[in-house]
Motif scaffolding. Sequence first.
Motif, PDB file in Angstrom:
ATOM      1  N   ASN A  74       0.845  -1.195   0.000  1.00 44.74           N
ATOM      2  CA  ASN A  74       0.000   0.000   0.000  1.00 44.74           C
ATOM      3  C   ASN A  74       0.884   1.252   0.000  1.00 44.74           C
ATOM      4  O   ASN A  74       1.642   1.474   0.942  1.00 44.74           O
ATOM      5  N   PRO A  75       0.789   2.094  -1.031  1.00 47.55           N
ATOM      6  CA  PRO A  75       1.623   3.300  -1.090  1.00 47.55           C
ATOM      7  C   PRO A  75       1.018   4.496  -0.359  1.00 47.55           C
ATOM      8  O   PRO A  75       1.530   5.612  -0.461  1.00 47.55           O
ATOM      9  N   SER A  76      -0.072   4.282   0.386  1.00 43.71           N
ATOM     10  CA  SER A  76      -0.799   5.409   0.983  1.00 43.71           C
ATOM     11  C   SER A  76       0.071   6.258   1.902  1.00 43.71           C
ATOM     12  O   SER A  76      -0.044   7.489   1.925  1.00 43.71           O
ATOM     13  N   SER A  77       0.941   5.614   2.683  1.00 46.46           N
ATOM     14  CA  SER A  77       1.772   6.378   3.608  1.00 46.46           C
ATOM     15  C   SER A  77       2.701   7.324   2.854  1.00 46.46           C
ATOM     16  O   SER A  77       2.854   8.493   3.223  1.00 46.46           O
ATOM     17  N   VAL A 123      -8.392  -0.579  -2.706  1.00 45.62           N
ATOM     18  CA  VAL A 123      -7.228  -0.223  -1.901  1.00 45.62           C
ATOM     19  C   VAL A 123      -6.373  -1.462  -1.661  1.00 45.62           C
ATOM     20  O   VAL A 123      -6.901  -2.538  -1.390  1.00 45.62           O
ATOM     21  N   PRO A 124      -5.040  -1.337  -1.758  1.00 41.71           N
ATOM     22  CA  PRO A 124      -4.180  -2.490  -1.477  1.00 41.71           C
ATOM     23  C   PRO A 124      -4.364  -2.992  -0.050  1.00 41.71           C
ATOM     24  O   PRO A 124      -4.477  -2.206   0.890  1.00 41.71           O
ATOM     25  N   GLY A 151      -6.546  -7.557  -2.611  1.00 40.85           N
ATOM     26  CA  GLY A 151      -6.648  -6.108  -2.769  1.00 40.85           C
ATOM     27  C   GLY A 151      -5.998  -5.664  -4.063  1.00 40.85           C
ATOM     28  O   GLY A 151      -5.511  -6.471  -4.857  1.00 40.85           O
ATOM     29  N   ALA A 152      -5.996  -4.362  -4.272  1.00 39.44           N
ATOM     30  CA  ALA A 152      -5.387  -3.811  -5.476  1.00 39.44           C
ATOM     31  C   ALA A 152      -3.868  -3.903  -5.393  1.00 39.44           C
ATOM     32  O   ALA A 152      -3.286  -3.965  -4.313  1.00 39.44           O
ATOM     33  N   THR A 201       0.349  -0.500  -8.252  1.00 39.30           N
ATOM     34  CA  THR A 201       0.165   0.206  -9.527  1.00 39.30           C
ATOM     35  C   THR A 201      -1.302   0.505  -9.784  1.00 39.30           C
ATOM     36  O   THR A 201      -1.656   1.610 -10.226  1.00 39.30           O
ATOM     37  N   GLU A 202      -2.169  -0.459  -9.505  1.00 34.93           N
ATOM     38  CA  GLU A 202      -3.607  -0.242  -9.709  1.00 34.93           C
ATOM     39  C   GLU A 202      -4.126   0.889  -8.828  1.00 34.93           C
ATOM     40  O   GLU A 202      -4.948   1.703  -9.254  1.00 34.93           O
ATOM     41  N   PHE A 203      -3.624   0.937  -7.610  1.00 37.69           N
ATOM     42  CA  PHE A 203      -4.069   1.995  -6.707  1.00 37.69           C
ATOM     43  C   PHE A 203      -3.604   3.360  -7.206  1.00 37.69           C
ATOM     44  O   PHE A 203      -4.358   4.335  -7.191  1.00 37.69           O
ATOM     45  N   ALA A 204      -2.356   3.445  -7.648  1.00 37.55           N
ATOM     46  CA  ALA A 204      -1.850   4.713  -8.184  1.00 37.55           C
ATOM     47  C   ALA A 204      -2.651   5.137  -9.408  1.00 37.55           C
ATOM     48  O   ALA A 204      -2.977   6.324  -9.574  1.00 37.55           O
ATOM     49  N   ASP A 205      -2.990   4.176 -10.264  1.00 39.50           N
ATOM     50  CA  ASP A 205      -3.817   4.484 -11.440  1.00 39.50           C
ATOM     51  C   ASP A 205      -5.173   5.037 -11.014  1.00 39.50           C
ATOM     52  O   ASP A 205      -5.689   5.995 -11.610  1.00 39.50           O
TER      53      ASP A 205
END
Length: 394
Positions: A329-332, A370-371, A377-378, A381-385
Motif C-alpha cells: 500500500n503506497p498510501s503512507s 485499496v491495497p 486487494g489492489a 500500480t492499480e491503486f496509483a492508477d
Amino acid sequence: MNPKTTIERAKEHFGKIIEEQLNRVEALKNSETRENWTDYKSLKPIVIGVIGGDGIGPYISRETRRVLEFLLRDAVESGKIRFKEISGLTIERRVEVGQTLPDAVLAEVKNCHVLLKGPTTTPTAKDGSWPNLESANVALRRELDLFANVRPVKVPEQGIDWVFFRENTEGAYILGSRGVNVSDDLAVDFKVATTQGSERIIRLAFDYAHRNEINRLTVVTKANILKATDGKFLGVADYVAARYPAVKWDSWFVDIFAAKLLDPKRRREFRVVVLPNLYGDIVTDEAAELQGGVGTAGSANIGKRYAMFEAIHGSAPRMVEEGRAEFANPSSLLRASVLLLRHIGFVAEAEKLETVLDFCSREKSKRKLVPSGRSDGATCTEFADFVMKTIPKI
C-alpha cells in the motif's frame, strides 16, 4: 579485562562523545544566525530526489513518483520541478561500501532540495544477516540537519486532528549506534538534549499553532524521571511559551499521554504536540493506528535547507520474500507527498491528493480499490492508477 582498564576505555569513549556534542552546540548557535530557510518560490528548478530504499520501498516510491509527476506535469514541463532518481541507498550497497550513508549517495542527495524516500532496512544487533549499521534515516536527518519530524494524524469522525512535532536530531536516537558495551555484563547508551536543539523544535511547534490559530499545544516528556535531558526540554518549552501568549499549553508525561490518546473524550483536546525523538517515534505510530494503521500516515523531516518526506512504516522484507511486494500500500508515502507538495508551495495540488486519499480511506471496504498487502486487494500500480483517474474529478 582489568576493571580499571575497562573504566578508562569507557571514559575515553564518553569523552569523545561529549567533545563532539559541545562542538555541535557551537555549530547550532552559528546556524541560528547565519542560515535562512529555503525559499521555494524563487527556486527553479526545485529538485525532488527520489530514493527507493529497501523491500517494498522501490514499489511504493515508483508509484508515488508517478502520481506526483501527474499532479505536477505543468510545473515539470515549465522547468519549475525536476525529479532525480537516487540509487545506492540499499542495505546491500551500504554493507558493500561499509557506510550507513554512502558518500556517493550523500553527494547526490545534497544536489536536491527535497527528498521523497522509501523505507530502508535497519539491522539490529541480533540480526546475523547484516552488519549492525546505523539507521539510514538517522544518518540523513543528522547530515541534512532535518531537526523537525512533522506527522499529522486526522480522523474527523472521532474528533482527532493532531499535528506532532518530533525532535529529530537529538534524544536517544542521535547516538543510538555510539553506545558502549563496557563489559560482557554492562551496556550503556546515551541521550542528548541541548538548549538550541530543544528550542528550535519547540519554537517551530508554537509558531505552527500561532499561525494556524490553534489555541492548544502539548509538550510531552518524562521529566519527572529523566531530570537532566527531559527536564531541559520542558524548561525550554516554558521559556519559548512566554513568546506566544495566545497559545495555551500544558505538559504531559509520555506514559499517561500515550494512554490518553486512546481516551475518546480526552484525546479530542489535543491539537499540536511537541516531544523528544524517541517518544515521538513511538507515540506517532500509536496515533497512526487510530487513523487506519502506520501504512496510512506520512512523515515530513524538515530543516532550513533540506526536507525529506517518507512513509512511517518499515521496508517489509517479508512481503518481498512472500512475493507480495506488488500489493504494498503506497498510501503512507502518498500522504507524505501531500506534505511535500505543501512544503514547496503547491497547495492546490496537495489538497487534491489529500481529498482523493481521504476518499479511498472511506471506501476501503471495496476490496479491489485499496491495497490490502495481499492478492485480495489492489496492486500498488492499480491503486496509483485509481488515484490519478480520480484526481481530475475533484
